[in-house]
Design an enzyme around this catalytic site. Structure first.
Site, PDB file in Angstrom:
ATOM      1  N   LEU A 148      27.629   5.344  18.788  1.00  0.00           N
ATOM      2  CA  LEU A 148      28.854   4.552  18.953  1.00  0.00           C
ATOM      3  C   LEU A 148      28.875   3.424  17.919  1.00  0.00           C
ATOM      4  O   LEU A 148      29.497   2.398  18.154  1.00  0.00           O
ATOM      5  CB  LEU A 148      28.923   3.953  20.359  1.00  0.00           C
ATOM      6  CG  LEU A 148      29.492   4.830  21.474  1.00  0.00           C
ATOM      7  CD1 LEU A 148      29.673   4.005  22.743  1.00  0.00           C
ATOM      8  CD2 LEU A 148      30.827   5.465  21.082  1.00  0.00           C
TER       9      LEU A 148
ATOM     10  N   CYS B  85      24.239  17.707   7.435  1.00  0.00           N
ATOM     11  CA  CYS B  85      24.515  18.461   8.671  1.00  0.00           C
ATOM     12  C   CYS B  85      25.921  18.274   9.214  1.00  0.00           C
ATOM     13  O   CYS B  85      26.681  19.234   9.311  1.00  0.00           O
ATOM     14  CB  CYS B  85      23.494  18.081   9.730  1.00  0.00           C
ATOM     15  SG  CYS B  85      21.815  18.335   9.163  1.00  0.00           S
TER      16      CYS B  85
HETATM   17  C1  UGA Z   1      21.974  15.272  12.663  1.00  0.00           C
HETATM   18  C2  UGA Z   1      21.721  15.322  14.181  1.00  0.00           C
HETATM   19  O1  UGA Z   1      21.653  13.979  14.702  1.00  0.00           O
HETATM   20  C3  UGA Z   1      20.416  16.067  14.499  1.00  0.00           C
HETATM   21  O2  UGA Z   1      20.264  16.184  15.899  1.00  0.00           O
HETATM   22  C4  UGA Z   1      20.503  17.470  13.877  1.00  0.00           C
HETATM   23  O3  UGA Z   1      19.323  18.207  14.085  1.00  0.00           O
HETATM   24  C5  UGA Z   1      20.721  17.327  12.380  1.00  0.00           C
HETATM   25  O4  UGA Z   1      21.954  16.614  12.148  1.00  0.00           O
HETATM   26  C6  UGA Z   1      20.791  18.722  11.798  1.00  0.00           C
HETATM   27  O5  UGA Z   1      21.733  19.455  12.110  1.00  0.00           O
HETATM   28  O6  UGA Z   1      19.832  19.149  11.146  1.00  0.00           O
HETATM   29  P1  UGA Z   1      21.073  13.752  10.650  1.00  0.00           P
HETATM   30  O7  UGA Z   1      22.097  14.434   9.797  1.00  0.00           O
HETATM   31  O8  UGA Z   1      19.685  13.627  10.138  1.00  0.00           O
HETATM   32  O9  UGA Z   1      20.937  14.500  12.081  1.00  0.00           O
HETATM   33  O10 UGA Z   1      21.600  12.276  10.892  1.00  0.00           O
HETATM   34  P2  UGA Z   1      22.197  11.392  12.065  1.00  0.00           P
HETATM   35  O11 UGA Z   1      21.229  10.371  12.443  1.00  0.00           O
HETATM   36  O12 UGA Z   1      22.753  12.226  13.139  1.00  0.00           O
HETATM   37  O13 UGA Z   1      23.394  10.662  11.281  1.00  0.00           O
HETATM   38  C7  UGA Z   1      24.450  11.396  10.666  1.00  0.00           C
HETATM   39  C8  UGA Z   1      25.488  10.484  10.066  1.00  0.00           C
HETATM   40  O14 UGA Z   1      26.195   9.798  11.104  1.00  0.00           O
HETATM   41  C9  UGA Z   1      24.937   9.381   9.162  1.00  0.00           C
HETATM   42  O15 UGA Z   1      25.771   9.251   8.035  1.00  0.00           O
HETATM   43  C10 UGA Z   1      24.987   8.137  10.020  1.00  0.00           C
HETATM   44  O16 UGA Z   1      25.095   6.954   9.298  1.00  0.00           O
HETATM   45  C11 UGA Z   1      26.239   8.408  10.832  1.00  0.00           C
HETATM   46  N1  UGA Z   1      26.276   7.676  12.118  1.00  0.00           N
HETATM   47  C12 UGA Z   1      25.374   7.967  13.089  1.00  0.00           C
HETATM   48  C13 UGA Z   1      27.259   6.723  12.330  1.00  0.00           C
HETATM   49  O17 UGA Z   1      28.104   6.442  11.457  1.00  0.00           O
HETATM   50  N2  UGA Z   1      27.307   6.090  13.544  1.00  0.00           N
HETATM   51  C14 UGA Z   1      26.420   6.370  14.538  1.00  0.00           C
HETATM   52  O18 UGA Z   1      26.543   5.763  15.627  1.00  0.00           O
HETATM   53  C15 UGA Z   1      25.432   7.316  14.302  1.00  0.00           C
END
Ligand code: UGA
Length: 440
Positions: free
Chosen positions: A254, A264
């Protein structure tokens, strides 16, 4: 103890292989890229992932983990073969599974006895059946195998912990024998009472896409709420905090920002939307999340342009943070890419700094200036923009930064700076969904 072969030594393959060896199995991580295998044998880890180097080292020393480029030989020696090769996006937004099918062919040709063949790569729903066909077409009918879909939920930057302490393990196995093999692979997690969801193959494949798409949707939702907060005088930080206290919502994912990136979410949302569309059941919510995300990327550019009185021309911009999130050097689909592209297209010059990703970004932009610290990056800049929420940006010396900049203008797309401190220091600033000060 099982003999395990993991094909593909990218993020997923390497973390999974090292993690499974730490569970006590004998693991061979293989790749057709001989230079990658040579450097792994040398002890060099090709990716920046917290805890991975020591995990690999520990298991290599214990002789449970080895590396090889002889894929057929490693398949022959295995009880369980994991497929963990890449599934990049093709030009139509679909996941390209050609590498997975090529591996399936090799597995078929090397099948010398019963094995469980298990896919970890994120693959479109229905790929498992194609893998089974490809193995059958290339193997002797007298040799049997079972196929399992076992998607991973690893976050980059926390992948080792996610592997050893998962929220759940999903096993799409249609024979009891294969399920029992997988139970054996994940034995330590069983002992820890990690929930295990046993499904058919398609359900396991869908769980991965549905999970990633939901998280992407959640981010796009809070980003849109943040944008409305800006217009109506609400503070998204408090809104998200109060929403997250509702157990049905949860506080995770959030955090509003510049839009999600990485290897991903952008790829998986598009692949799921495209598969659903082709199946005649368009996913309007996920399409909405994709559109909102792309809008969020450009909204950040618009915000910065407004702070600079409508034009980037001739301006010097400090871009702080290049990776798509902290804790990784991965810049794929990073929001910083769309920001830098817009800046360069509109004749600005860019001084960029990231604690670990400068080098990776040179593959995308050779014509920007890479700096070794925040303070070098902001020197003589007309404005600075935070694109990644690295911890070191939270404790920057704001008065020093002000004294170094040509004009003290900040866009904080991750909402990590203290707005009172920015006010007190006389900085013009904007962020996402919170109070801003756009005139000096
Ligand atoms: C994501 C999933 O969280 C994993 O569970 C999954 O295994 C992985 O993809 C995959 O398919 O291999 P990841 O891409 O490493 O993992 O990164 P996240 O931590 O999920 O963040 C993704 C993006 O969302 C980032 O750019 C991050 O900055 C953004 N984000 C995340 C937000 O803007 N707000 C948030 O509250 C959370």
């Amino acid at each position: 103890m099982k003999n395990i072969t993991v094909i593909g030594t990218g993020y997923v393959g390497l973390v999974s292989g090292a993690g499974i060896s730490d569970f006590g199995h004998a693991v061979s991580c293989v790749d057709i890229d001989e230079s990658k295998i040579a450097s792994l044998k040398n002890g060099d880890i090709p990716i920046y992932e917290q805890g991975l180097e020591s995990l690999v080292k520990r298991n290599v020393v214990a002789k449970r983990l080895s590396f090889s480029s002889d894929v057929p030989n490693a398949i022959e020696a295995a009880d369980v073969v994991f497929i963990a090769v890449g599934t990049p996006q093709d030009e139509n937004g679909n996941a390209d599974i050609s590498a997975v099918l090529k591996v399936a062919e090799t597995i078929g040709l090397s099948l010398n006895g019963y094995k469980v063949i298990c896919t970890k790569s994120t693959v479109p729903i229905g790929t498992g059946r194609k893998v089974i066909e490809a193995i059958k077409e290339n193997s002797d009918a007298s040799v049997s195998f079972d196929y399992v879909s076992n998607p991973e939920f690893l976050r980059e930057g926390a992948a080792v912990r996610d592997f050893t302490h998962p929220d759940r393990v999903v096993i799409g196995a249609e024979s009891q024998k294969a399920f029992d093999f997988m139970k054996d692979v994940y034995h330590p997690l069983y002992v820890n009472e990690t929930p295990v969801i046993h499904t058919n193959i398609e359900t396991a494949e869908m769980i991965k896409y549905a999970s990633n798409a939901f998280l992407a949707l959640k981010i796009s939702y809070i980003n849109e709420i943040a944008n409305v907060c800006e217009e109506v005088g609400a503070d998204v930080f408090k809104v998200a905090q109060a929403m997250g206290l509702d157990g049905r919502i949860s506080p995770k994912f959030l955090h509003p920002g510049p839009g999600y990136g990485g290897s991903c979410f952008p790829k998986d949302t598009k692949a799921l939307a495209s598969q659903a569309e082709a199946a005649g059941v368009p996913l309007k919510t996920i399409q909405g999340a994709i559109d909102a995300n792309s809008h969020q990327h450009s909204r950040m550019v618009d915000k910065l342009r407004i702070l600079l009185d409508g034009s980037f021309e001739g301006k010097t911009i400090a871009v702080l943070g290049l990776s798509f999130k902290p804790g990784t050097d991965d810049v794929r689909e990073s929001p910083s890419i769309s920001m830098i592209t817009a800046l360069l297209n509109e004749s600005a010059s860019v001084q960029a700094y990231d604690p670990v990703s400068n080098e990776n970004m040179t593959k995308f932009f050779s014509n920007i200036s890479y700096k070794n610290s925040v303070y070098d990056a902001v020197k003589d800049a007309d404005a600075a923009v935070i694109m990644t929420d690295w911890n070191e940006f939270r404790s920057m010396d704001i008065p020093r930064i002000k004294s170094l900049m040509k004009t003290p203008i900040f866009l904080d797309t991750r909402n990590i700076l203290n707005t009172s401190e920015l006010e007190d220091t006389g900085i013009v600033y904007d962020n996402v969904g919170r109070k801003r000060r756009t005139d000096s």
